[in-house]
Design a protein around this motif. Sequence first.
Motif, PDB file in Angstrom:
ATOM      1  N   ASP A 224       0.843  -1.189   0.000  1.00 12.56           N
ATOM      2  CA  ASP A 224       0.000   0.000   0.000  1.00 12.56           C
ATOM      3  C   ASP A 224       0.882   1.245   0.000  1.00 12.56           C
ATOM      4  N   TRP A 225       0.667   2.149  -0.948  1.00  9.49           N
ATOM      5  CA  TRP A 225       1.536   3.323  -1.080  1.00  9.49           C
ATOM      6  C   TRP A 225       1.508   4.216   0.147  1.00  9.49           C
ATOM      7  N   THR A 226       0.476   4.122   0.971  1.00 11.41           N
ATOM      8  CA  THR A 226       0.412   4.936   2.186  1.00 11.41           C
ATOM      9  C   THR A 226       0.938   4.192   3.414  1.00 11.41           C
ATOM     10  N   GLY A 227       1.292   2.931   3.256  1.00  7.58           N
ATOM     11  CA  GLY A 227       1.603   2.113   4.419  1.00  7.58           C
ATOM     12  C   GLY A 227       3.062   1.770   4.579  1.00  7.58           C
ATOM     13  N   PRO A 228       3.420   1.181   5.726  1.00 10.26           N
ATOM     14  CA  PRO A 228       4.812   0.812   5.997  1.00 10.26           C
ATOM     15  C   PRO A 228       5.297  -0.378   5.181  1.00 10.26           C
ATOM     16  N   ASP A 229       4.363  -1.129   4.571  1.00 14.68           N
ATOM     17  CA  ASP A 229       4.771  -2.310   3.811  1.00 14.68           C
ATOM     18  C   ASP A 229       5.143  -1.995   2.365  1.00 14.68           C
ATOM     19  N   TYR A 230       5.104  -0.729   1.989  1.00 16.58           N
ATOM     20  CA  TYR A 230       5.484  -0.338   0.632  1.00 16.58           C
ATOM     21  C   TYR A 230       6.946  -0.687   0.405  1.00 16.58           C
ATOM     22  N   LEU A 251      14.335  -3.069  -1.681  1.00 16.66           N
ATOM     23  CA  LEU A 251      14.194  -1.802  -0.976  1.00 16.66           C
ATOM     24  C   LEU A 251      12.926  -1.861  -0.135  1.00 16.66           C
ATOM     25  N   GLU A 252      13.051  -1.566   1.150  1.00 15.86           N
ATOM     26  CA  GLU A 252      11.894  -1.525   2.030  1.00 15.86           C
ATOM     27  C   GLU A 252      12.232  -0.675   3.245  1.00 15.86           C
ATOM     28  N   GLN A 253      11.239  -0.464   4.110  1.00 14.00           N
ATOM     29  CA  GLN A 253      11.443   0.404   5.253  1.00 14.00           C
ATOM     30  C   GLN A 253      12.478  -0.159   6.228  1.00 14.00           C
ATOM     31  N   ASP A 254      13.090   0.753   6.949  1.00 17.92           N
ATOM     32  CA  ASP A 254      13.928   0.425   8.099  1.00 17.92           C
ATOM     33  C   ASP A 254      13.326   1.210   9.262  1.00 17.92           C
ATOM     34  N   PRO A 255      12.729   0.532  10.242  1.00 15.82           N
ATOM     35  CA  PRO A 255      12.043   1.242  11.330  1.00 15.82           C
ATOM     36  C   PRO A 255      12.919   2.230  12.089  1.00 15.82           C
ATOM     37  N   ARG A 281      10.350   7.902   0.554  1.00 16.95           N
ATOM     38  CA  ARG A 281      10.081   7.226   1.819  1.00 16.95           C
ATOM     39  C   ARG A 281       9.359   8.197   2.752  1.00 16.95           C
ATOM     40  N   ARG A 282       8.949   7.693   3.915  1.00 14.89           N
ATOM     41  CA  ARG A 282       8.164   8.487   4.867  1.00 14.89           C
ATOM     42  C   ARG A 282       8.920   8.666   6.184  1.00 14.89           C
ATOM     43  N   PRO A 283       8.834   9.862   6.769  1.00 16.09           N
ATOM     44  CA  PRO A 283       9.492  10.075   8.063  1.00 16.09           C
ATOM     45  C   PRO A 283       8.855   9.229   9.156  1.00 16.09           C
ATOM     46  N   LYS A 303      28.375 -10.908  -7.273  1.00 18.39           N
ATOM     47  CA  LYS A 303      29.176 -11.474  -8.368  1.00 18.39           C
ATOM     48  C   LYS A 303      28.345 -12.245  -9.385  1.00 18.39           C
ATOM     49  N   ASP A 304      27.128 -12.652  -8.991  1.00 15.10           N
ATOM     50  CA  ASP A 304      26.251 -13.398  -9.894  1.00 15.10           C
ATOM     51  C   ASP A 304      25.230 -12.504 -10.595  1.00 15.10           C
ATOM     52  N   GLY A 305      25.314 -11.208 -10.352  1.00 14.84           N
ATOM     53  CA  GLY A 305      24.420 -10.277 -11.024  1.00 14.84           C
ATOM     54  C   GLY A 305      23.123  -9.998 -10.305  1.00 14.84           C
ATOM     55  N   PHE A 306      22.962 -10.534  -9.101  1.00 13.29           N
ATOM     56  CA  PHE A 306      21.760 -10.245  -8.328  1.00 13.29           C
ATOM     57  C   PHE A 306      21.923  -8.913  -7.583  1.00 13.29           C
ATOM     58  N   ILE A 307      20.807  -8.213  -7.394  1.00 12.56           N
ATOM     59  CA  ILE A 307      20.852  -6.912  -6.734  1.00 12.56           C
ATOM     60  C   ILE A 307      20.962  -7.105  -5.219  1.00 12.56           C
ATOM     61  N   LYS A 308      21.912  -6.408  -4.615  1.00 16.65           N
ATOM     62  CA  LYS A 308      22.061  -6.463  -3.169  1.00 16.65           C
ATOM     63  C   LYS A 308      20.963  -5.627  -2.489  1.00 16.65           C
ATOM     64  N   LYS A 309      20.594  -6.023  -1.307  1.00 17.72           N
ATOM     65  CA  LYS A 309      19.584  -5.282  -0.536  1.00 17.72           C
ATOM     66  C   LYS A 309      20.097  -3.862  -0.273  1.00 17.72           C
ATOM     67  N   VAL A 310      19.239  -2.890  -0.521  1.00 18.16           N
ATOM     68  CA  VAL A 310      19.595  -1.485  -0.318  1.00 18.16           C
ATOM     69  C   VAL A 310      19.393  -1.113   1.149  1.00 18.16           C
ATOM     70  N   GLN A 311      20.383  -0.448   1.715  1.00 24.92           N
ATOM     71  CA  GLN A 311      20.294   0.024   3.097  1.00 24.92           C
ATOM     72  C   GLN A 311      19.857   1.483   3.116  1.00 24.92           C
ATOM     73  N   LEU A 312      18.775   1.780   3.825  1.00 21.83           N
ATOM     74  CA  LEU A 312      18.323   3.149   3.965  1.00 21.83           C
ATOM     75  C   LEU A 312      19.267   3.916   4.889  1.00 21.83           C
ATOM     76  N   THR A 313      19.593   5.146   4.503  1.00 22.76           N
ATOM     77  CA  THR A 313      20.484   5.968   5.324  1.00 22.76           C
ATOM     78  C   THR A 313      19.952   7.396   5.404  1.00 22.76           C
ATOM     79  N   ASP A 314      20.405   8.095   6.417  1.00 21.45           N
ATOM     80  CA  ASP A 314      20.169   9.538   6.506  1.00 21.45           C
ATOM     81  C   ASP A 314      21.321  10.304   5.871  1.00 21.45           C
TER      82      ASP A 314
END
Length: 325
Positions: A224-230, A251-255, A281-283, A303-314
Amino acid sequence: MINSKYLLFLMVISGMLGCNAQVKSAGNPVIKGWYADPEGAIFEGKYFIYPTYSDKYEKQVFMDAFSSKDLVTWQKHERIIDTASVKWAKYAMWAPSIIEKKGKYFLFFSANDIQKDNQGGGIGIAVASHPEGPFKDYLGKPLIDKFYNGAQPIDQFVFKDGDNYYLIYGGWRHCNMALLNDDFTGFKTIDGETFKEITPQDYVEGPFMFKRNGKYYFMWSEGDWTGPDYKVAYAIADSPMGPFKRIATVLEQDPAVARGAGHHSLIKIPGKDEWYIVYHRRPIGDTNGNHRATCIEKLEFDKDGFIKKVQLTDKGVSARPLKKK
């Protein structure tokens, strides 16, 4: 005993070196204000971000753009397009996607959030001579104003593959691909179809495609575009038409940092296997559905071409000036 003037000189020099040694970072969000659905691009030696102005539908009557030479300092280009220059668009101008062709810049966007066929609205095109606009309506009407294969005509993305330009779009958990004709006034067919459905598992909206090492990477937003599970997931195929089998969430939320991270795009450094993900993202603690902020992080592959998990940062990304041509 150290001479006081010499000590002061050492302090000044060390301070200067310290400042120069620090890597300048963009910080997240990278632009001020509430903006969502950002499309990143590189034009004329600059980075650009084209986002949705995030507010109530009736206030979404224009779009701004932002440019930077280094991913850190951004210049705002106000109202590159608005409903005054697109007579059929009334509100809810969303998710711009832009591409250059033969010296012209074509901005694809959706408007009016139509809920059924022939309601008035859909996906349109605007054109300009410069990436910062101003953009004017190209067709005088929507390019797509109906539901095909159940896909709401929103969240458009233009993907160039060789000499072909594909329009990938769709909300309401359906995604279509269409092959644009040479002047972007309509479509050619793909395997006898004008609108070919390529919907992967768990797709909701926000499609994005790129090609790397001969493989086609398809990315999309879920939840849901308004929710934390986006969040954003991806698949890989040998053809731009798929089939696309969901691989993972990237890419997903980091509480601890932010909620509801999604609806992204990518920027690739020319001539390099170097990538950045631009997303919103949402504050933490902010429950206003329209408070979405545009951010940038590095995107990397294993090395196999898979995308690594993105870490959210400030902190965001370090300065990355583009090489002058």
